[in-house]
Design an enzyme around this catalytic site. Structure first.
Site, PDB file in Angstrom:
ATOM      1  CD  GLU A  55       8.930  -3.620  -7.410  1.00 15.57           C
ATOM      2  OE1 GLU A  55       8.613  -2.664  -8.081  1.00 15.57           O
ATOM      3  OE2 GLU A  55       8.179  -4.169  -6.584  1.00 15.57           O
TER       4      GLU A  55
ATOM      5  CG  ASN B 127      10.437   1.916 -17.950  1.00 18.01           C
ATOM      6  OD1 ASN B 127      10.217   1.436 -16.835  1.00 18.01           O
ATOM      7  ND2 ASN B 127      10.611   1.176 -19.024  1.00 18.01           N
TER       8      ASN B 127
ATOM      9  N   GLY C 168       0.838  -1.202   0.000  1.00 19.82           N
ATOM     10  CA  GLY C 168       0.000   0.000   0.000  1.00 19.82           C
ATOM     11  C   GLY C 168       0.869   1.247   0.000  1.00 19.82           C
TER      12      GLY C 168
END
Lengths: 375, 402
Positions: free
Chosen positions: B246, B382, B129
Site C-alpha cells: 500500500e 503514524n 485479516g
C-alpha cells in the site's frame, strides 16, 4: 529544450563533499568570520582549479556547458558545509545575468567569470530583498548610448569581493534596465549580518556612468532577465536551505545516537526519535520540491515551481534547524557549536529573494487568477 | 492549473484522455451516491472490466500477471488522466490489485499465482485479516491459532478491521502456528476462502457512518495446506511484502486523487463566501495563501510519490522510506479536508454519508476529514511509522525491550 547533462551527479557530489571536507572544515568556516570580504581565497582557488566556476557557462564562453541542476549539486554542498564565498553569487547568478544579456557585455565578462579570474555579483534587490522592479532603488538616466546611475542597491551578495556588478535599475519611464558595472567605480559597504557565514553589502551609485556596451538588457528583455534572476536566486536559496537541512539532520541523528541520558541514547526515546523522523520528512519533501524546480527552471521559466520550492524549502530548513538546536539541548545553543550557524543560514535563505508568504501569494496569483474572474 | 508531471508521452496521454471522455459515465457520482454497498461493488467490478478491456488496469500489473505491462511514466499518465476525468475509484479492489499480488510475488508458488491472479482479473475481491482486538500496532502478538491436521490447518480466532470482508471471496490471513517460539517466528500466512464453514463476517460501523470494515470470527475453519503462503513460520516476513504494497503503486492513485481534491477545494473557494463577506472566499488573501500552501503540499506529495516509486523500481521492493509517504500523505489529507470543511462552513455539518469504497476525498469535506483518521491510524499508525523512520531509515537506537 533541455540538454541532458553530461555530468553524473552521483559522481560529482562526493567529489565536492570531499573537497569541502578538506578545505572548508568548521574551523575554516569560523576563521572566515573575521575576513571582511569573506572571500576565502584558498577555497575559491580550489574551486577555480577544479573548473566549478565554469560548470554552468556555455562551452563557447569557456565553460563546461552544464545545467542549473549540475550547479545545484555544488550549491547544496556549500550549504551543508556553511561555506563562505561567492560561488553561487558569481558562477550561478552573475553568470545567468551575463548569459541572458546582450552580446557585447556577455563576451566581455562571461569567459572571465567562467574561468574564475573575475568574481561577479548581482545588485538586483532593494529594501525588502526581492529582485523585482518595484523593489529596486537605483535609477538609470539615459546618457548617450548608456546610462548614469543614481541610488542604492541593498543586500548585494559578496559585494566587497566582486570585481564586477550586474546592476538592476529603473529608467525614468519605470522600465527596468540591467547593466554591468566595474566595481572600482562604486562604493560597496559591508553590512554586518547575523549569519556570519555570508557577506552582504550595500552598493551606492553616485552618478556612475556606464557605456552602451555594458548594457545587459533594457525594455522587455530587462523585464524577462530580472524575472529570471529573481527565480534563479530564489531557487538557489532553496538549494542552500536543502543542504543546510540535510546536514542538520545528519548531525542531530548522530548526536541523538550517542548522547546518553537515563542510561540510554536519547535517540531511543520516542519523543526524540519522532522529531528526527519529522526532520527527515521535511528534508525529503524539500529535496523533491527543489529538484523539480531546478529541473523545470533549467528548461525555461518555472515561476510556480520556484515559488513552491522556495516557500517549502525556506520554512522546512528553518524548522529542521530549530529542531536540531532543540534536540542538541544546551550544547546546541552555545556559540562554539555549529547549530546556530545552520539556523542563521537557514533563516537568511528563508527571506532572500522573497520570503515564504511572498512566494505563496505569488503562487496564488499564478494559479488562481482565472478562477476569480467574474462568471 | 496543476501541471502534469510526465512530459513526452503526449500520444498516450491523448489516447487515455479521449478514452475517458467516451467511457467515464457522466452520472456515476450521483448514481453511486446513495447506492447500497453491493451495488457499489458491482459498479466498480463493471468499471474494472471496462478499464481492463482498454488496457489501463491494473495499471501496475506486468504482462506475466495478465496486466497491461505499462512502465512507470505510463502508469503516472493513466492516473493523471483518470484524476482529470474524475473517473470512478476502484476502492473495493485495493487489496485484490495491490496486496494480494505483492504477497504472492514474494511468498507464493507458481501454482498459487496461476490460480489467484486470473481470478482477480475476473473480478474476485480480497480482504486482509491481520489485526486482532489485542494485536493492532503490536501486530506480532496476534493470537489466532492454526493447528495442522494432515493436509489441513484448523484455524480459530478473531480478526478485525478487515476492509470489505463482507463483499470478499478471499482473505490474506495471518495465524500463529507455533506459540512456543518468539512471537514473530511463530506466524504463518494463509489464503483463506471466506466461504469456508466456520467463517463469520460482521460489519463494523465506523465514525463516518459507513460500514466498510468488518470483524471476522473463525471457528474451526479448515484451510488446506496448499493455501499456505511460504513455509510455516515465514508469515511475518511475507506480511511485510503485503504491507509495503500500500506504499507502492497504490500511492499513485492516492496522490492523483489528492490533486483532484485540491481542484475541488479551489472550486469550492470560488463558490462560497466567508461569513460576513460578499466576495468569493478565493478573493480573500488569507484563503489564497492557504490554498497556495496546499497547492505546494500536493505538488510535493506527487513528486514524493514518483520518487518513491522510482526508487522502488530501481531496488525492487518498497523500502522503509515509504513510511515517509504514508505519514506525509495522511497528515496532508487530514489538513486539506479540514480546510475544505472550514470553507464549506456550517453547511459541511449537514448529515451526510458517502458511498463505501469511494476514496478519501469525496468532496463531503467534514466526512472526508473524519475519514482521514483511517489513514493516520491504519497500516501502522503514524506513531509506529515515525518509529520505523527513526530506526530503519535514520538508524537511531531501538527502544529498550522490557
Amino acid at each position: 529544450m533541455s540538454v541532458e547533462s553530461a555530468i553524473d551527479h552521483d559522481e560529482l557530489r562526493p567529489v565536492v563533499r570531499g573537497v569541502l571536507a578538506r578545505e572548508c572544515s568548521p574551523a575554516v568556516v569560523r576563521d572566515a568570520f573575521d575576513d571582511p570580504l569573506g572571500a576565502h581565497e584558498p577555497l575559491w582557488a580550489t574551486m577555480v582549479d577544479l573548473g566549478w566556476t565554469g560548470i554552468g557557462v556555455a562551452e563557447d564562453h569557456g565553460g563546461a556547458g552544464g545545467s542549473l541542476a549540475d550547479l545545484a549539486v555544488v550549491a547544496a554542498e556549500l550549504g551543508r558545509a556553511l561555506a563562505p564565498g561567492a560561488f553561487v553569487t558569481s558562477a550561478v547568478l552573475a553568470a545567468e545575468a551575463l548569459a541572458g544579456g546582450a552580446d557585447l557585455a556577455r563576451s566581455r565578462w562571461l569567459p572571465a567569470v567562467a574561468a574564475g579570474s573575475v568574481r561577479a555579483t548581482v545588485a538586483v534587490t532593494g529594501r525588502t530583498g526581492r529582485a523585482a522592479a518595484d523593489d529596486v532603488e537605483v535609477v538609470a538616466t539615459p546618457d548617450g548610448g548608456g546610462y548614469r546611475l543614481e541610488g542604492t542597491a541593498r543586500w548585494v551578495p559578496d559585494a566587497g569581493a566582486a570585481q564586477v556588478v550586474m546592476v538592476a535599475a529603473t529608467d525614468p519611464d519605470g522600465w527596468p534596465v540591467l547593466v554591468a558595472v566595474d566595481s572600482g567605480g562604486v562604493g560597496a559597504t559591508p553590512v554586518a549580518m547575523l549569519d556570519p557565514t555570508r557577506r552582504l553589502g550595500t552598493v551606492a551609485f553616485d552618478g556612475v556612468r556606464v557605456e552602451g556596451d555594458a548594457v545587459l538588457a533594457r525594455g522587455d528583455d530587462a523585464v524577462r532577465l530580472l524575472a529570471r534572476l529573481a527565480d534563479v536566486g530564489a531557487a538557489f536559496a532553496a538549494v542552500d536551505a536543502l543542504g543546510v537541512a540535510e546536514r542538520v539532520l545528519e548531525l542531530t541523528t548522530t548526536y541523538a545516537g550517542e548522547r546518553m541520558q537515563f542510561d540510554r541514547p536519547i535517540g531511543s526515546f520516542q519523543a526524540v526519535k519522532h522529531r528526527c523522523a519529522d526532520m527527515l520528512i521535511s528534508v525529503e519533501t524539500t529535496r523533491v520540491a527543489v529538484d523539480h524546480a531546478i529541473g523545470r527552471l533549467g528548461d525555461g521559466d518555472a515561476p510556480a515551481e520556484v515559488s513552491t520550492a522556495k516557500a517549502w524549502a525556506g520554512d522546512a530548513a528553518a524548522l529542521v534547524a530549530g529542531a536540531g538546536i532543540q534536540l542538541h539541548g544546551g550544547i546546541g545553543y552555545t556559540w562554539e557549536h555549529d547549530m546556530h550557524l545552520f539556523q542563521k543560514r537557514a533563516k537568511l535563505d528563508q527571506v532572500l529573494y522573497g520570503d515564504s508568504r511572498w512566494h505563496l501569494r505569488r503562487l496564488a496569483d499564478l494559479i488562481f487568477s482565472p478562477a476569480i474572474e467574474p462568471t | 492549473m496543476i501541471d502534469d508531471h510526465v512530459v513526452g508521452l503526449d500520444d498516450f496521454r491523448h489516447q487515455v484522455r479521449s478514452w475517458c471522455e467516451e467511457h467515464v459515465p457522466s452520472d456515476w457520482k450521483s448514481s453511486q451516491h446513495s447506492a447500497p454497498g453491493h451495488e457499489v461493488v458491482a459498479f466498480q467490478r463493471w468499471w474494472f472490466q471496462e478499464l481492463r478491456a482498454a488496457g489501463y488496469a491494473p495499471a501496475h500489473w506486468p504482462e506475466e500477471w495478465g496486466g497491461p505491462g505499462l512502465d512507470l511514466p505510463h502508469q503516472v499518465v493513466v492516473h493523471e488522466e483518470f484524476s482529470r476525468a474524475s473517473a470512478p475509484h476502484l476502492g473495493a479492489f485495493l487489496i485484490s490489485l495491490h496486496h494480494t499480488p505483492a504477497t504472492l510475488e514474494v511468498g507464493g508458488t507458481d501454482e498459487q499465482r496461476r490460480r489467484h491472479l486470473p481470478a482477480i482479473l475476473d473480478g474476485q475481491l480480497w480482504c486482509q485479516g491481520f489485526s486482532e482486538p489485542n494485536a493492532g500496532s503490536d501486530l506480532a502478538s496476534l493470537r489466532t491459532r492454526a493447528v495442522r491436521d494432515g493436509d489441513t490447518y484448523v484455524v480459530n480466532g478473531q480478526k478485525v478491521w478487515s476492509s470489505g470482508a463482507h463483499y470478499s471471496d478471499r482473505c490474506l490471513l495471518l495465524a500463529r502456528t507455533d506459540p512456543d517460539v518468539p512471537k514473530r517466528k511463530g506466524i504463518s500466512y494463509f489464503l483463506l476462502d471466506l466461504h469456508t464453514d466456520g467463517v463469520e463476517v460482521r460489519p463494523i460501523r465506523q465514525a463516518t457512518g459507513q460500514a466498510e470494515f468488518c470483524e471476522l470470527f473463525l471457528t474451526d475453519v479448515g484451510i488446506p495446506v496448499a493455501d499456505r503462503v511460504g513455509e510455516e513460520g515465514e508469515g511475518w516476513r511475507i506480511a511485510q511484502a503485503t504491507l509495503s504494497a500500500e506504499r507502492g503503486p497504490a500511492v499513485l492513485d492516492l496522490a492523483e486523487e489528492m490533486r483532484s481534491a485540491l481542484v475541488s477545494l479551489i472550486d469550492l473557494a470560488g463558490r462560497v463566501s466567508l461569513p460576513g463577506q460578499s466576495e468569493p472566499a478565493l478573493a480573500d488573501p488569507a484563503v489564497r495563501e492557504r490554498l497556495a500552501g496546499f497547492h505546494s503540499e500536493v505538488e510535493v506529495l506527487r513528486l514524493l510519490c514518483s520518487r518513491t516509486l522510482e526508487n522502488l523500481l530501481r531496488r525492487g521492493g518498497a523500502g522503509p522510506e515509504s513510511s515517509i509517504m504514508k505519514v506525509y500523505y495522511s497528515e496532508l489529507l487530514q489538513r486539506l479536508t479540514e480546510f475544505g470543511a472550514e470553507l464549506a462552513g456550517i453547511d459541511a455539518h449537514l448529515d451526510g454519508r458517502k458511498p463505501i469504497f469511494s476514496g478519501w476525498t469525496s468532496g463531503r469535506w467534514l466526512i472526508d476529514h473524519i475519514g482521514s483518521w483511517e489513514w493516520t491510524i491504519a497500516a501502522g499508525t503514524n506513531e509506529i511509522q515515525r518509529t520505523v523512520i527513526g530506526e530503519r531509515v535514520l538508524g537511531l537506537p531501538r527502544e529498550p525491550q522490557p
